[in-house]
Scaffold this motif. Sequence first.
Motif, PDB file in Angstrom:
ATOM      1  N   ALA A  22       5.007  -2.431  -0.581  1.00  0.00           N
ATOM      2  CA  ALA A  22       5.628  -1.734   0.547  1.00  0.00           C
ATOM      3  C   ALA A  22       5.109  -0.299   0.558  1.00  0.00           C
ATOM      4  O   ALA A  22       5.108   0.372  -0.485  1.00  0.00           O
ATOM      5  CB  ALA A  22       7.145  -1.752   0.416  1.00  0.00           C
ATOM      6  N   ILE A  23       4.661   0.164   1.724  1.00  0.00           N
ATOM      7  CA  ILE A  23       4.106   1.513   1.841  1.00  0.00           C
ATOM      8  C   ILE A  23       4.839   2.243   2.957  1.00  0.00           C
ATOM      9  O   ILE A  23       4.950   1.735   4.085  1.00  0.00           O
ATOM     10  CB  ILE A  23       2.603   1.489   2.160  1.00  0.00           C
ATOM     11  N   VAL A  24       5.322   3.432   2.646  1.00  0.00           N
ATOM     12  CA  VAL A  24       6.032   4.260   3.617  1.00  0.00           C
ATOM     13  C   VAL A  24       5.244   5.547   3.813  1.00  0.00           C
ATOM     14  O   VAL A  24       4.841   6.184   2.822  1.00  0.00           O
ATOM     15  CB  VAL A  24       7.453   4.591   3.131  1.00  0.00           C
ATOM     16  N   GLU A  30       3.502  15.131   2.396  1.00  0.00           N
ATOM     17  CA  GLU A  30       3.444  14.356   1.164  1.00  0.00           C
ATOM     18  C   GLU A  30       2.634  13.072   1.387  1.00  0.00           C
ATOM     19  O   GLU A  30       2.564  12.561   2.498  1.00  0.00           O
ATOM     20  CB  GLU A  30       4.858  13.991   0.702  1.00  0.00           C
ATOM     21  N   PRO A  31       2.006  12.542   0.335  1.00  0.00           N
ATOM     22  CA  PRO A  31       1.275  11.272   0.481  1.00  0.00           C
ATOM     23  C   PRO A  31       2.230  10.106   0.677  1.00  0.00           C
ATOM     24  O   PRO A  31       3.442  10.216   0.432  1.00  0.00           O
ATOM     25  CB  PRO A  31       0.505  11.167  -0.836  1.00  0.00           C
ATOM     26  N   ALA A  32       1.683   8.957   1.081  1.00  0.00           N
ATOM     27  CA  ALA A  32       2.474   7.744   1.266  1.00  0.00           C
ATOM     28  C   ALA A  32       3.163   7.356  -0.035  1.00  0.00           C
ATOM     29  O   ALA A  32       2.688   7.641  -1.133  1.00  0.00           O
ATOM     30  CB  ALA A  32       1.571   6.612   1.745  1.00  0.00           C
ATOM     31  N   ARG A  33       4.298   6.691   0.102  1.00  0.00           N
ATOM     32  CA  ARG A  33       5.046   6.227  -1.065  1.00  0.00           C
ATOM     33  C   ARG A  33       4.893   4.720  -1.195  1.00  0.00           C
ATOM     34  O   ARG A  33       5.023   3.976  -0.225  1.00  0.00           O
ATOM     35  CB  ARG A  33       6.521   6.610  -0.971  1.00  0.00           C
ATOM     36  N   TYR A  34       4.618   4.278  -2.428  1.00  0.00           N
ATOM     37  CA  TYR A  34       4.328   2.884  -2.723  1.00  0.00           C
ATOM     38  C   TYR A  34       5.414   2.263  -3.592  1.00  0.00           C
ATOM     39  O   TYR A  34       5.869   2.879  -4.564  1.00  0.00           O
ATOM     40  CB  TYR A  34       2.999   2.771  -3.470  1.00  0.00           C
ATOM     41  N   THR A  35       5.783   1.036  -3.244  1.00  0.00           N
ATOM     42  CA  THR A  35       6.717   0.256  -4.053  1.00  0.00           C
ATOM     43  C   THR A  35       6.104  -1.101  -4.349  1.00  0.00           C
ATOM     44  O   THR A  35       5.746  -1.842  -3.422  1.00  0.00           O
ATOM     45  CB  THR A  35       8.062   0.063  -3.327  1.00  0.00           C
ATOM     46  N   PRO A 141       2.870   2.395  11.582  1.00  0.00           N
ATOM     47  CA  PRO A 141       1.534   2.574  11.011  1.00  0.00           C
ATOM     48  C   PRO A 141       1.252   1.698   9.786  1.00  0.00           C
ATOM     49  O   PRO A 141       0.283   1.939   9.070  1.00  0.00           O
ATOM     50  CB  PRO A 141       1.555   4.040  10.602  1.00  0.00           C
ATOM     51  N   THR A 142       2.110   0.686   9.547  1.00  0.00           N
ATOM     52  CA  THR A 142       1.964  -0.136   8.336  1.00  0.00           C
ATOM     53  C   THR A 142       0.570  -0.728   8.215  1.00  0.00           C
ATOM     54  O   THR A 142      -0.034  -0.733   7.127  1.00  0.00           O
ATOM     55  CB  THR A 142       3.012  -1.260   8.337  1.00  0.00           C
ATOM     56  N   ARG A 143       0.045  -1.226   9.334  1.00  0.00           N
ATOM     57  CA  ARG A 143      -1.280  -1.856   9.322  1.00  0.00           C
ATOM     58  C   ARG A 143      -2.344  -0.885   8.842  1.00  0.00           C
ATOM     59  O   ARG A 143      -3.228  -1.242   8.065  1.00  0.00           O
ATOM     60  CB  ARG A 143      -1.606  -2.360  10.726  1.00  0.00           C
ATOM     61  N   TRP A 144      -2.271   0.358   9.292  1.00  0.00           N
ATOM     62  CA  TRP A 144      -3.280   1.353   8.909  1.00  0.00           C
ATOM     63  C   TRP A 144      -3.179   1.693   7.431  1.00  0.00           C
ATOM     64  O   TRP A 144      -4.194   1.860   6.748  1.00  0.00           O
ATOM     65  CB  TRP A 144      -3.107   2.612   9.755  1.00  0.00           C
TER      66      TRP A 144
END
Length: 286
Positions: A22-24, A30-35, A141-144
């Motif tokens: 999962a990417i937010v 701030e950079p994207a957050r990854y789970t 923007p999830t796809r990007w």
Amino acid sequence: MPAVTESIAAAAEVTGCLTKMAIVPGQGGEPARYTLRAGEQRLDLNERLGKPLSLAWSGAIACTHCGRATKKSFAQGYCYPCFKRLAQCDTCIVKPETCHFFEGTCRDPEWAERHCFQPHIVYLANASGLKVGITRGTQVPTRWLDQGAVQALPVLAVDTRQQSGFVEMLFKEEVSDRTNWRAMLKGETAALDLPAERDRLLARLEAGLANLRERFGADAIRVLDETPVALDYPVLEYPTKVVSHNLDKSPEVSGTLLGLKGQYLILDSGVINLRKYTGYEVKVVA
């Protein structure tokens, strides 16, 4: 059982079948957050940057749709029967212009109504250079982020997935629809003037777009006036040489986590595309 949010904050070890991370998008620069997601368990990866991380595949794979055990994963997470049966695994998903819904041969018309007969976006992105892509409007923007794009710009809105496929075919006469994943992971992508590229391509493809509007209706394919989106990723250090881990050949992967981009973990020992291993049962220790 603790809430998922609690397990994200506290867990240093998770076990379960992988699904894509999962990417937010990051907020305030701030950079994207990854789970990382393994079964019902979650692991906050941004907090693990610069620290050791290991993955061990148990050898088991479960279909993400029906849950049955499978020796091989098809179409990133499905068993063979589901791969042959489900609408989301049909070839028209990869090539939307080949949609056969109106021929009465769609594998699951109700699924198609929910996913294919929804507004789609045709976009330009920059992950390893200029590319064209399509996605449902709800996937922006999830796809990007999944592709590791550092820039993206919605160009056209269309009414259905099939229409997006025909538009993408036009654009592919002028620009690639592929990402060079090795170049993307090296972090050397030069910035592009996406609005200028949009205007150039729309001018060159004007006749083809006019033909599609004549076929589907003047309002079916609409030019968007959007601002380019910049995307940033949590990376401490990019690799100078990209070496890829393969769980099928080496079921244990370990190293220091140096970054996260697209659906890749960047370790000092190599990179691994977690989406490729959807359905694989792993233990992750961080």
